[in-house]
Design an enzyme around this catalytic site. Structure first.
Site, PDB file in Angstrom:
ATOM      1  N   ALA A   1       0.854  -1.190   0.000  1.00 46.70           N
ATOM      2  CA  ALA A   1       0.000   0.000   0.000  1.00 46.70           C
ATOM      3  C   ALA A   1       0.883   1.230   0.000  1.00 46.70           C
ATOM      4  O   ALA A   1       1.934   1.247   0.635  1.00 46.70           O
ATOM      5  CB  ALA A   1      -0.879   0.009   1.236  1.00 46.70           C
ATOM      6  N   ASP A   2       0.471   2.260  -0.710  1.00 43.89           N
ATOM      7  CA  ASP A   2       1.196   3.519  -0.629  1.00 43.89           C
ATOM      8  C   ASP A   2       1.173   3.976   0.831  1.00 43.89           C
ATOM      9  O   ASP A   2       0.304   3.574   1.616  1.00 43.89           O
ATOM     10  CB  ASP A   2       0.569   4.572  -1.543  1.00 43.89           C
ATOM     11  CG  ASP A   2       1.581   5.657  -1.914  1.00 43.89           C
ATOM     12  OD1 ASP A   2       2.611   5.789  -1.223  1.00 43.89           O
ATOM     13  OD2 ASP A   2       1.339   6.379  -2.891  1.00 43.89           O
ATOM     14  N   CYS A   3       2.153   4.840   1.187  1.00 45.13           N
ATOM     15  CA  CYS A   3       2.406   5.063   2.611  1.00 45.13           C
ATOM     16  C   CYS A   3       1.204   5.650   3.335  1.00 45.13           C
ATOM     17  O   CYS A   3       0.730   6.733   2.990  1.00 45.13           O
ATOM     18  CB  CYS A   3       3.651   5.898   2.779  1.00 45.13           C
ATOM     19  SG  CYS A   3       5.048   4.939   2.177  1.00 45.13           S
TER      20      CYS A   3
ATOM     21  N   SER B   1      -1.779   4.472   3.218  1.00 43.36           N
ATOM     22  CA  SER B   1      -3.028   4.382   2.447  1.00 43.36           C
ATOM     23  C   SER B   1      -4.184   3.784   3.254  1.00 43.36           C
ATOM     24  O   SER B   1      -5.318   4.237   3.131  1.00 43.36           O
ATOM     25  CB  SER B   1      -2.835   3.506   1.214  1.00 43.36           C
ATOM     26  OG  SER B   1      -2.605   4.287   0.085  1.00 43.36           O
TER      27      SER B   1
END
Ligand SMILES: *[C@@H]1O[C@H](CO)[C@@H](O)[C@H](O)[C@H]1NC(C)=O
Ligand SMILES: *[C@@H]1O[C@H](CO)[C@@H](O)[C@H](O)[C@H]1NC(C)=O
Ligand SMILES: *[C@@H]1O[C@H](CO)[C@@H](O)[C@H](O)[C@H]1NC(C)=O
Length: 774
Positions: free
Chosen positions: A293-295, A297
């Site tokens: 997951a993007d940071c 997210s």
């Protein structure tokens, strides 16, 4: 290699300094299975002779639930009783090893790794249209990455490249991407990932990551930000635009990881959408790797989007959707509670760990002492080598695009123009040349230094910075241009104008830059050349139309050696061959469509102009693919079919039959065609009719039947870079994969091959191929 390290003056500081330098010089202790640790080096998961799947099963079987959940974040906790060290998953290597992620550090105080080779920003490298260059850069970056890993200063998991489609010219992160075209972006993704990973069977040199999946291309525009944005995307646009580079990255690039984004797509956060993650990435594309997951997210879709009512539900929905790794601590904090509440099973967590731990094993992290392994000998002497620095320079040269050359004013001659006025806020910059997601460069050559190595340079900034709010410095700049034999204005943008978390609202040069250019060009004694640094396109029609502006060069963000490359192009020691990887729109384009409208296709009834060269047919400042040379190139088709048979897969279930498919449909479903290896081969002679050797990009576009209606006006279907000596010619062969690139996507998101006339555009030649079902 020696580095100049300033020594601290006080004795106690000196001691600390020596200690730190000593530490950074030390090699990394084994992550797991340390041969010196008798109690923990004999587990089955340490045995290299066993299949990876078995070792992973053994390892996960030994973990408690509490230990498991602590492995779900980028800062994965140590498991000392099993001899497992902590691991930081987050490193970045967008265009060189970068310290944007906490997994990578330069220095300290110089140290063994004071910097790494900083290649041009991706949008510039894409402009080379040179696929072998992309792969070569990847290999160099991963050599340096492995060297830094061995020295304890980097991880092995790099969350690069960014392959989102550069949908809107205002996007602050467009600079990080390979541009607006799905085929170009796909090819870039595949080749850069191949270079980074150097897949050897199941083994990887480093693990790359294609991000940010999907339809993520807005950061912060007029109060709409990426944490709250719900991208409304049609099935059609998803299938033929946004998902294409991700699909190719997984299928052809064999990437180790895909990262889901912050935004929602059609009301669902991408990191919580089982259709996007489990069904598409894992199911349809067969990812052999992990989904990250993007940071933050997951936290974002709970906290900012209020997608779930409790944090446990957020954690459960992400893991159930197919997420394996959270950048952040949210999953580490809430997953155990989710299991206790019965909304997630421990088996779901095991499934995620299988994907991440398998990756660590494929990277050799469970094979004990790294220094005795492949890549184990790479060290500080393999970073910033002369060959790597030369490649950074070569990449910068290849990425430069010549936009305008009035009456062949360029190149300048160091003999006739031996005094050059070098003007502009970007004329003597270093760090801005590397764009964002960079590391510490090995060294920099600014444009002023580059030009100064050819001629005598008179330097005047003209504007204090790129914002250029005042004309106070205009006078001395104009005066310099009156005296010099030629004038080079290095203008454009930097990260204060376009960056992560900051989209533009306009396409013009900021502040009073335009005024400076016009005034200087008017006053200049010799030819005036405008050099632009930027990631996104700029409306410079004023300069295109100004006869006092002799030439315009787009340098993108050209990396550590950018100044040398710019000078080499200005003075003709490099013949420019780059092409724009995105459309340069006029300023009024952005008033016709909000950045938040995702639709690619135009809608004349709503005055919606459409996006990118594939769907937008209006006026441009420069079109996609534009790029001039100091030479001229001609094309001749040597061989190309005029009729091409598309074999159908024949009878298939549901009672339909071959006749039904070929007669009943003008456009055959790709799934009904025998696609394996199905491609159209073209042979084209490219002749250099000019007087200088040069590289040329053969661009092949196709206009399918029904274009402009539900299909793109045209679509890039093949490209190849070729070097041709002056006065000679080269034969170029390209293959167009029929099912992938000649197909179009219908409104339901189904990919079909239209039968009938496909018009290929090869340079200025048109060639029709009739596709017929067989
Ligand atoms: C997770 O817990 C740690 C320790 O209590 C805390 O510092 C951190 O902010 C928490 N993170 C999230 C996303 O809740
Ligand atoms: C195949 O489909 C066509 C068109 O629908 C139909 O006329 C024909 O009878 C079918 N043939 C068989 C063998 O089912
Ligand atoms: C592509 O890049 C490579 C690596 O720099 C270079 O050797 C090659 O000449 C380039 N190809 C062309 C056609 O310019």
């Amino acid at each position: 290699m020696s580095h100049c390290i300033p020594l601290p003056s006080s004795p106690s500081l000196l001691l600390l300094f020596l200690l730190l330098v000593g530490l950074s010089a030390a090699t990394r202790p084994p992550f797991a299975c340390d041969p010196r640790e008798k109690t923990t080096n004999d587990f089955p998961f340490c045995r290299e002779t066993l299949p990876v799947a078995e070792r992973v099963r053994d390892f996960i079987g030994r973990l408690t639930l509490q230990e498991k959940v602590k492995l779900l974040g980028n800062r994965a906790a140590a498991v000392p009783r099993l001899g497992i060290k902590g691991y930081e998953w987050w490193s970045e290597a967008l265009h060189g090893v970068s310290d944007v992620g906490p997994g990578t550090k330069f220095g300290p105080f110089g140290g063994m790794f004071p910097g790494a080779t900083s290649f041009p920003q991706v949008i510039s490298t894409a402009a080379s249209f040179n696929a072998s260059l992309w792969e070569q850069i990847g290999r160099v970056v991963s050599d340096e990455a492995r060297a830094m890993y061995n020295g304890g200063m980097a991880g092995l998991t790099f969350w690069s490249p960014n392959v989102n489609i550069f949908r809107d010219p205002r996007w602050g992160r467009g600079q990080e991407t390979p541009g607006e075209d799905p085929v170009l972006a796909s090819e870039y993704a595949v080749r850069y990932v191949r270079g980074l990973q150097e897949n050897d069977g199941d083994r990887l040199k480093v693990a790359a990551c294609c991000k940010h999946y999907t339809a993520y291309d807005l950061d912060d525009w007029k109060g709409v930000d990426r944490f709250h944005f719900n991208a409304q995307v049609s099935k059609q646009d998803m299938e033929d635009t946004f998902n294409v580079p991700f699909r190719e990255c997984v299928l052809e690039g064999k990437v180790a990881s895909v990262m889901c984004s912050f935004n929602q797509v059609n009301g669902i956060p991408t990191c919580a959408d089982p259709k996007l993650l489990r069904d598409t990435i894992r199911g349809d594309w067969g990812l052999n790797g992990y989904i990250a997951a993007d940071c933050d997210s997951v936290e974002v879709f709970y906290d900012n989007q209020h997608y779930t009512s409790t944090p446990e539900e957020a954690a459960a929905s992400a893991i159930k959707a197919g997420l394996d790794m959270d950048c952040g601590s949210f999953l580490q904090n809430y997953t155990e509670k989710a299991i206790k509440r019965g909304i997630l099973r421990e088996g779901d967590v095991d499934g995620a760990l299988v994907n991440t731990v398998t990756m660590q094993m494929r990277l050799g992290m469970f094979d004990g002492e790294p220094s005795t392994r492949r890549y184990g000998k790479l060290g500080p002497e393999d970073v910033c080598t002369p060959a790597h620095k030369e490649l950074a320079l070569e990449a910068a040269r290849q990425g430069i695009v010549l936009l305008k050359n009035r009456k062949g004013s360029l190149p300048l001659s160091p003999h006739h123009h031996d005094t050059v006025a070098v003007i502009g806020p970007n004329s003597d910059v270093t760090v801005p040349m590397v764009g964002n997601y960079a590391g510490s460069a090995c060294e920099y050559t600014s444009p002023l230094q580059g030009i100064g190595s050819y001629v005598r340079a008179i330097h005047r900034k003209g504007c204090k910075d790129v914002a250029c709010t005042s004309d106070k410095l205009f006078g001395e700049a104009i005066e310099a241009s009156r005296q010099a034999d030629a004038t080079v204005l290095v203008m454009g943008l930097d990260q204060s104008i376009e960056r992560e978390w900051k989209d533009r609202t306009r396409l013009l040069l900021p502040g009073r830059q335009q005024e400076l250019v016009s005034k200087v060009a008017m006053a200049s004694k010799g030819p005036t050349v405008l050099v632009l640094m930027s990631g996104g396109p700029i409306d410079v029609s004023f300069a295109e139309n100004d006869r006092h502006v002799a030439g315009i060069i787009w340098a993108g963000y050209p990396g550590q050696a950018g100044g040398s490359a710019i000078a080499d192009v200005l003075f003709g020691t490099h013949n420019p061959g780059g092409n724009l990887p995105m459309t340069w729109y006029p300023e009024d384009y952005v008033s016709k469509l909000p950045m938040t409208k995702m639709a690619m296709r135009s809608n004349p009834s709503k005055s919606y102009p459409g996006r990118t060269y594939r769907f937008y047919n209006g006026p441009t400042v420069y079109p996609f693919g534009h790029g001039m040379s100091y030479s001229k190139f001609d094309h001749t088709i040597v061989a190309a079919p005029t009729i091409f048979a598309v074999p159908l897969a024949g009878f298939h279930h549901h009672g339909s039959n071959k006749t039904a498919i070929s007669v009943g449909n003008k456009a055959v479903r790709v799934t009904h065609a025998k696609c394996n290896g199905l491609s159209i081969g073209l042979r084209v002679d490219v002749r250099n009719t000019g007087s200088r050797d040069g590289s040329h990009t053969l661009l092949v576009f196709s206009t399918p039947p029904g274009a402009g209606h539900w299909a793109p006006h045209k679509q890039l279907v093949a490209f190849k870079k070729v070097h041709v000596r002056a006065g000679s010619q080269e034969r170029v062969e390209v293959n167009i994969p029929v099912c992938k690139y000649l197909s179009v996507v219908d409104k339901s998101g189904i990919r079909r091959i239209s039968m009938g006339e496909h018009v290929l555009q090869i340079g200025n030649i048109r060639h029709s191929i009739s596709l017929q079902a067989a």
